[in-house]
Design a protein around this motif. Structure first.
Motif, mmCIF file in Angstrom:
data_model
loop_
_atom_site.group_PDB
_atom_site.id
_atom_site.type_symbol
_atom_site.label_atom_id
_atom_site.label_comp_id
_atom_site.label_asym_id
_atom_site.label_seq_id
_atom_site.Cartn_x
_atom_site.Cartn_y
_atom_site.Cartn_z
ATOM 1 N N ARG A 88 0.822 -1.210 0.000
ATOM 2 C CA ARG A 88 0.000 0.000 0.000
ATOM 3 C C ARG A 88 0.855 1.260 0.000
ATOM 4 N NH1 ARG A 88 -3.038 0.842 5.802
ATOM 5 N NH2 ARG A 88 -1.204 1.080 7.123
ATOM 6 N N THR A 89 2.020 1.226 0.646
ATOM 7 C CA THR A 89 2.911 2.375 0.604
ATOM 8 C C THR A 89 3.347 2.658 -0.828
ATOM 9 O OG1 THR A 89 3.753 1.805 2.803
ATOM 10 C CG2 THR A 89 5.035 3.370 1.508
ATOM 11 N N VAL A 90 3.710 1.609 -1.541
ATOM 12 C CA VAL A 90 4.167 1.785 -2.917
ATOM 13 C C VAL A 90 3.019 2.199 -3.823
ATOM 14 C CG1 VAL A 90 5.292 0.651 -4.853
ATOM 15 C CG2 VAL A 90 6.059 0.200 -2.539
ATOM 16 N N GLU A 91 1.835 1.670 -3.582
ATOM 17 C CA GLU A 91 0.684 2.107 -4.364
ATOM 18 C C GLU A 91 0.472 3.612 -4.223
ATOM 19 O OE1 GLU A 91 -2.922 -0.016 -3.825
ATOM 20 O OE2 GLU A 91 -2.212 -1.727 -4.990
ATOM 21 N N LEU A 92 0.669 4.121 -3.015
ATOM 22 C CA LEU A 92 0.500 5.551 -2.813
ATOM 23 C C LEU A 92 1.578 6.343 -3.537
ATOM 24 C CD1 LEU A 92 -0.616 5.884 0.904
ATOM 25 C CD2 LEU A 92 -1.887 6.541 -1.134
ATOM 26 N N LEU A 93 2.820 5.884 -3.500
ATOM 27 C CA LEU A 93 3.882 6.581 -4.227
ATOM 28 C C LEU A 93 3.569 6.631 -5.713
ATOM 29 C CD1 LEU A 93 7.095 5.317 -2.415
ATOM 30 C CD2 LEU A 93 6.309 7.684 -2.562
ATOM 31 N N TRP A 94 3.101 5.520 -6.261
ATOM 32 C CA TRP A 94 2.770 5.531 -7.690
ATOM 33 C C TRP A 94 1.499 6.309 -7.981
ATOM 34 C CZ3 TRP A 94 5.341 5.002 -11.950
ATOM 35 C CH2 TRP A 94 6.615 4.457 -11.850
ATOM 36 N N GLN A 95 0.570 6.335 -7.042
ATOM 37 C CA GLN A 95 -0.596 7.207 -7.190
ATOM 38 C C GLN A 95 -0.127 8.656 -7.324
ATOM 39 O OE1 GLN A 95 -3.938 6.325 -7.167
ATOM 40 N NE2 GLN A 95 -4.489 8.449 -7.551
ATOM 41 N N GLY A 96 0.801 9.058 -6.461
ATOM 42 C CA GLY A 96 1.325 10.417 -6.520
ATOM 43 C C GLY A 96 2.108 10.685 -7.786
ATOM 44 N N ASN A 97 2.964 9.744 -8.178
ATOM 45 C CA ASN A 97 3.724 9.900 -9.420
ATOM 46 C C ASN A 97 2.803 10.097 -10.613
ATOM 47 O OD1 ASN A 97 6.352 9.725 -8.474
ATOM 48 N ND2 ASN A 97 6.439 7.500 -8.650
ATOM 49 N N TRP A 98 1.768 9.289 -10.681
ATOM 50 C CA TRP A 98 0.887 9.322 -11.845
ATOM 51 C C TRP A 98 0.063 10.608 -11.867
ATOM 52 C CZ3 TRP A 98 0.821 8.059 -16.442
ATOM 53 C CH2 TRP A 98 -0.343 7.922 -17.188
ATOM 54 N N ALA A 99 -0.458 11.029 -10.719
ATOM 55 C CA ALA A 99 -1.201 12.288 -10.664
ATOM 56 C C ALA A 99 -0.306 13.453 -11.071
ATOM 57 C CB ALA A 99 -1.770 12.509 -9.261
ATOM 58 N N TYR A 100 0.926 13.431 -10.602
ATOM 59 C CA TYR A 100 1.900 14.480 -10.936
ATOM 60 C C TYR A 100 2.197 14.468 -12.432
ATOM 61 C CZ TYR A 100 6.174 17.306 -10.389
ATOM 62 O OH TYR A 100 7.145 18.282 -10.480
ATOM 63 N N ALA A 101 2.393 13.268 -13.002
ATOM 64 C CA ALA A 101 2.674 13.163 -14.435
ATOM 65 C C ALA A 101 1.511 13.691 -15.260
ATOM 66 C CB ALA A 101 2.977 11.705 -14.799
ATOM 67 N N LEU A 102 0.293 13.384 -14.851
ATOM 68 C CA LEU A 102 -0.873 13.899 -15.573
ATOM 69 C C LEU A 102 -0.946 15.421 -15.489
ATOM 70 C CD1 LEU A 102 -3.706 11.380 -14.584
ATOM 71 C CD2 LEU A 102 -2.558 11.585 -16.793
ATOM 72 N N LYS A 103 -0.693 15.947 -14.328
ATOM 73 C CA LYS A 103 -0.777 17.401 -14.128
ATOM 74 C C LYS A 103 0.173 18.147 -15.049
ATOM 75 C CE LYS A 103 -0.272 21.004 -10.617
ATOM 76 N NZ LYS A 103 -0.113 21.301 -9.172
ATOM 77 N N TYR A 104 1.386 17.598 -15.251
ATOM 78 C CA TYR A 104 2.401 18.304 -16.024
ATOM 79 C C TYR A 104 2.579 17.746 -17.440
ATOM 80 C CZ TYR A 104 3.621 20.749 -11.763
ATOM 81 O OH TYR A 104 3.573 21.555 -10.643
ATOM 82 N N GLY A 105 1.678 16.890 -17.872
ATOM 83 C CA GLY A 105 1.727 16.396 -19.235
ATOM 84 C C GLY A 105 2.964 15.577 -19.546
ATOM 85 N N VAL A 106 3.433 14.801 -18.587
ATOM 86 C CA VAL A 106 4.632 13.971 -18.778
ATOM 87 C C VAL A 106 4.302 12.817 -19.718
ATOM 88 C CG1 VAL A 106 6.240 12.405 -17.614
ATOM 89 C CG2 VAL A 106 5.639 14.609 -16.572
ATOM 90 N N GLN A 107 5.201 12.564 -20.678
ATOM 91 C CA GLN A 107 4.996 11.486 -21.650
ATOM 92 C C GLN A 107 6.000 10.352 -21.515
ATOM 93 O OE1 GLN A 107 5.263 14.685 -24.437
ATOM 94 N NE2 GLN A 107 3.346 14.090 -25.426
ATOM 95 N N ALA A 108 7.036 10.547 -20.726
ATOM 96 C CA ALA A 108 8.011 9.482 -20.487
ATOM 97 C C ALA A 108 8.739 9.764 -19.178
ATOM 98 C CB ALA A 108 9.010 9.380 -21.631
#
Length: 288
Positions: free
Chosen positions: A152-172
């Protein structure tokens, strides 16, 4: 240098969904929540967590000032965003609740401040030049305190990574993945597996800097037992592979951190559909 993390080895449908967060929080499961550090004090606390993992646990070498302050610090800390996992059940201020961290560096920020951390070991500039239309992000300095190394800790880190990537239009995304020790030959099975079965495609080709290049082709393909190789791969690298990541050509020995590093490359279009759907469905509402 990255420490112990793992992507859950199960279908996302089998995990509990992250509950709706409060303002600024990117995800929450139980008493754990993830968000970007808000203050210099929180960044300092994240550096203290990194010191405990990298220096005290993994025996990395730091300069005298860092050792005196008991902080893992470098010049990129001032330009990165610091993703945190906090356990709100711990009494005290938010700085006392930080149990995990990940460092995020966007391409536009890196361009304005001297480049990416990984460029010291790998030919990042050539990779970026091949994709002038894409927006990259570097992931680094990932670590979680031993008691919190759970799915669950890692799921949260990836939840944050993915939300951040979406916010800034990250493609890779890309970043260093580390194997313990400075003798690549001790990781012949793991490195050879990555070389033969997870190598970057020509479109995403990237290699270790020539003066640092250490071969990963230490065993012939027919001698590599994939199942055994997966059992000896560090959890972070194995987790990236589950998402659909590729591994650059050549390893680099990092004597200061007592590791052998490989470069992980993860185009958003390569992320396994089950993870993309899971994290995408939850993270979209957090990205504004």
């Amino acid at each position: 240098m990255d420490a112990v993390l793992a992507i859950p080895n199960r279908k996302p449908a089998e995990t509990g969904r992250v509950t709706p967060p409060a303002a600024g929080v990117l995800g929450r499961i139980g008493t754990l929540e993830t968000r970007i550090a808000r203050t210099a004090t929180e960044i300092d606390a994240a550096q203290a967590v990194r010191y405990r993992v990298f220096v005290e646990e993994m025996k990395a070498e730091v300069d005298a000032d860092s050792a005196r302050r008991r902080r893992d610090i470098d010049r990129w800390d001032g330009i990165c965003d610091h993703l945190l996992v906090l356990d709100t059940a711990i009494a005290g201020d938010p700085e006392d609740q930080i149990v995990g961290t990940y460092r995020l560096l966007r391409q536009d920020v890196a361009r304005d401040h001297g480049g990416f951390y990984s460029a010291g070991e790998f030919g990042i500039d050539a990779l970026l030049a091949r994709h002038p239309d894409k927006n990259f992000m570097e992931l680094g300095r990932s670590c979680v305190l031993p008691a919190y190394r759970t799915k669950r800790t890692v799921e949260l880190l990836w939840q944050g990574n993915w939300a951040y990537a979406l916010k800034y239009g990250v493609q890779a995304m890309f970043g260093c993945g580390s194997l313990p020790g400075v003798i690549p030959e001790e990781h012949a099975l793991a490195l050879s597996f990555l070389h033969h079965h997870a190598a970057v495609t020509p479109e995403w080709d990237v290699a270790a800097r020539p003066e640092l290049f250490r071969t990963m082709d230490l065993m012939p393909a027919e001698a590599v037992n994939a199942r055994k190789a997966l059992t000896v791969l560090p959890p972070l690298i194995k987790g990236y592979l589950r998402l659909g990541a590729m591994i650059g050509r050549g390893a680099v020995v990092d004597r200061a951190f007592n590791t052998t590093d490989v470069l992980v490359v993860l185009p958003i279009t390569s992320i396994s559909g089950r993870y993309l759907n899971y994290y995408g469905a939850d993270a979209g509402r957090f990205a504004s």
